[in-house]
Design a protein around this motif. Structure first.
Motif, short mmCIF file in Angstrom:
data_model
loop_
_atom_site.label_atom_id
_atom_site.label_comp_id
_atom_site.label_asym_id
_atom_site.label_seq_id
_atom_site.Cartn_x
_atom_site.Cartn_y
_atom_site.Cartn_z
N LYS A 195 0.93 -1.12 0.15
CA LYS A 195 -0.05 0.06 0.15
C LYS A 195 0.87 1.18 0.06
O LYS A 195 1.91 1.24 0.77
N SER B 235 -14.70 1.61 -10.79
CA SER B 235 -14.60 2.05 -9.36
C SER B 235 -15.64 2.88 -9.09
O SER B 235 -16.16 2.98 -8.05
N HIS C 190 -8.25 2.96 -2.95
CA HIS C 190 -8.22 1.54 -2.85
C HIS C 190 -8.81 0.78 -4.15
O HIS C 190 -8.20 -0.39 -4.13
N ARG C 191 -9.94 1.20 -4.51
CA ARG C 191 -10.65 0.27 -5.55
C ARG C 191 -9.52 0.21 -6.91
O ARG C 191 -9.35 -0.76 -7.50
N LEU D 249 -6.25 0.47 -6.74
CA LEU D 249 -5.28 -0.52 -6.37
C LEU D 249 -5.43 -1.82 -6.72
O LEU D 249 -5.28 -2.83 -7.21
N LEU D 250 -7.02 -2.36 -6.24
CA LEU D 250 -7.55 -3.57 -6.15
C LEU D 250 -7.55 -4.10 -7.48
O LEU D 250 -7.06 -5.01 -8.27
N ASN E 47 -5.65 -2.88 -10.03
CA ASN E 47 -4.34 -3.25 -10.62
C ASN E 47 -3.87 -4.57 -10.27
O ASN E 47 -3.31 -5.37 -11.14
N TRP E 48 -4.14 -5.15 -8.98
CA TRP E 48 -3.52 -6.09 -8.26
C TRP E 48 -4.27 -7.39 -9.11
O TRP E 48 -3.72 -8.42 -9.52
N ALA E 49 -5.64 -7.27 -9.17
CA ALA E 49 -6.44 -8.32 -9.82
C ALA E 49 -5.85 -8.52 -11.36
O ALA E 49 -5.68 -9.59 -11.88
#
Lengths: 227, 235
Positions: B3, B80, B209-210, B212-213, B215-217
């Motif tokens: 983070k 998002s 946050h969304r 980032l999520l 991106n990670w997904a």
């Protein structure tokens, strides 16, 4: 030949193709009509309508049955393009993509108006004889225009999705609601013989709705018909 | 995949802002003369509505940007915006219902504002179903962007509905004429803007946050694809 004429010819050719296919199979219109009549009958029994109630609810019943049966027509009209690979053929044709969209929308509008020509007299016999008046026809013309513009856009997306049959009504009805409400209000205004200044706001809503979605269609159709 | 520091700081600031806004609402703003304690719902109700609409506006703008540039990044922004908008509009509708029960004597009435807000919520739920229904990634992004644009028409309609039609819903922003309005004392205004600011912080924080999520997904998907390639190569 200039571009405007080529565009018009492409649109007309598409409409002609759809009409010819429909003339030979009667797939779209017959499905729409039978379903619309079923909806009208279901309403009558489900709501236990008395003659007075029937007259009051007739414009609502007209528009709901039209909106429901319209999704069958839209799914069929664009589904057959997709299934038989015709959509790829159309996209390969050396015509403007916009002409393809307008051709399909215009053909769907014609189908809708054709089913209205049969539906409205039937409904006027079963529900309310006042339905057969110029005002109601005018509302039907404006309302169905908005319907097919939004419907053709959304149906072209829905038929390309995995969940195609369930998707169209879910996508279409909430977006359609302003046009549906305005159509019901305007046509019941005509039925009740309200003065013009009480009906015209709803007609304005319909016209604005049609214009907004025609403009949006111009902006987004490219992204839908792209493979 | 850690983070970022900026986000950690924002988390803290958001938490503080929300605590401050809650304190203003519950301890600083006076009790409304007619409605009593239930009027305090209003501060969160309007702020949630503001955040929800902000989410839908962001989604519409970034959808248009996606259609023009075809940069997948804008699609991430758009999802998002819609997801956060959906959650906050639901909070908005539920909190409105809680306020309506003692005030209007009913949980629900088919008033234009309530109806248009619900339709708007339905449209963005349909947006989610559309995304689920399309498997091809690039096509999913395109169709979702188109639908977010078409569906956005419901947002201004919901906003102006109480100003155009007879509605029993109070007008808060730009009130005037003979419509039902809200009368504020200065202390109420402080609490009102305090909670608007706090909710705006929550919006930005959740949005970050969304993203980032998302991106990670995407990275997980890429790894999965690589793993399947390796497995396929061994067989």
């Amino acid at each position: 030949m200039n571009r405007g004429r080529a565009f018009g010819r492409a649109v007309l050719a598409l409409v002609w193709k759809d009409l010819l296919a429909e003339l030979r199979s009667l797939e779209v219109i017959s499905a729409m009509l039978v379903f619309a009549l079923t909806v009208i009958l279901v309403f009558n029994f489900a709501l236990e309508l008395t003659p007075r109630l029937r007259a009051e609810l007739s414009s609502g019943v007209l528009w709901v049955s039209l909106a429901f049966s319209g999704t069958l027509g839209l799914n069929r009209s664009l589904g057959q393009e997709k299934d038989r690979g015709c959509l790829d053929g159309l996209l390969l044709a050396p015509v403007d993509r916009l002409a393809i969209f307008f051709g399909k929308a215009l053909a769907n509008w014609l189908f809708m108006l054709l089913s209205l020509v049969i539906l409205l007299p039937v409904l006027s016999v079963l529900y309310d004889p006042r339905l057969l008046q110029a005002g109601v026809w005018g509302v039907a013309l404006l309302g169905s225009l908005g319907y097919v513009v939004v419907g053709t856009l959304l149906a072209s997306m829905a038929v390309q999705a995995r969940t195609r049959d369930v998707l169209l009504p879910i996508l279409l009805f909430p977006v359609l609601l302003p046009a549906l409400v305005a159509s019901v209000k305007a046509s019941s205004g005509f039925l009740l013989g309200l003065p013009g200044n009480e009906i015209s706001p709803w007609l304005m809503v319909l016209i604005v709705y049609d214009l907004i979605f025609l403009a949006l269609a111009l902006f987004v159709f490219d992204a839908i018909l792209e493979e | 995949m850690r983070k970022p520091l900026g986000l950690k700081i924002l988390d803290g600031v958001t938490l503080l802002a929300f605590a401050a806004a809650a304190a203003l609402v519950f301890f600083y703003a006076p009790l409304e003369a007619q409605m009593g304690a239930v009027q305090k719902v209003f501060y969160f109700h309007v702020a949630a509505g503001w955040t929800g609409m902000l989410g839908f506006v962001v989604a519409a703008v970034t959808s248009a940007l996606y259609l023009i540039t075809r940069n997948p990044r804008w699609d991430g922004f758009s999802v998002s915006g819609v997801e956060i908008g959906l959650v906050f509009m639901l909070i908005n509708i539920v909190s409105g219902s809680i306020w309506a029960y003692p005030t209007w004597n009913t949980w629900w009435t088919w008033d234009v504002r309530l109806t248009t807000a619900t339709i708007m919520e339905l449209i963005y739920l349909a947006y989610g179903l559309l995304r689920q229904g399309v498997e091809d990634l690039e096509r999913r992004r395109r169709f979702a962007a188109v639908y977010a644009l078409l569906g956005f028409v419901s947002v201004p309609i919901t906003f102006v509905s109480i100003r155009l039609f007879n509605s029993i819903h109070p007008v808060v922003i730009g009130a005037g004429g003979e419509m039902p309005t809200m009368a504020f004392t200065p202390a109420m205004q402080v609490a009102f803007f305090g909670s608007l600011i706090a909710f705006s912080f929550i919006f930005v924080d959740l949005f970050w946050h969304r993203l980032l999520l998302a991106n990670w997904a995407e990275q997980v998907d890429a790894l999965k694809a690589r793993f399947e390639d390796v497995e396929g190569g061994m067989n």
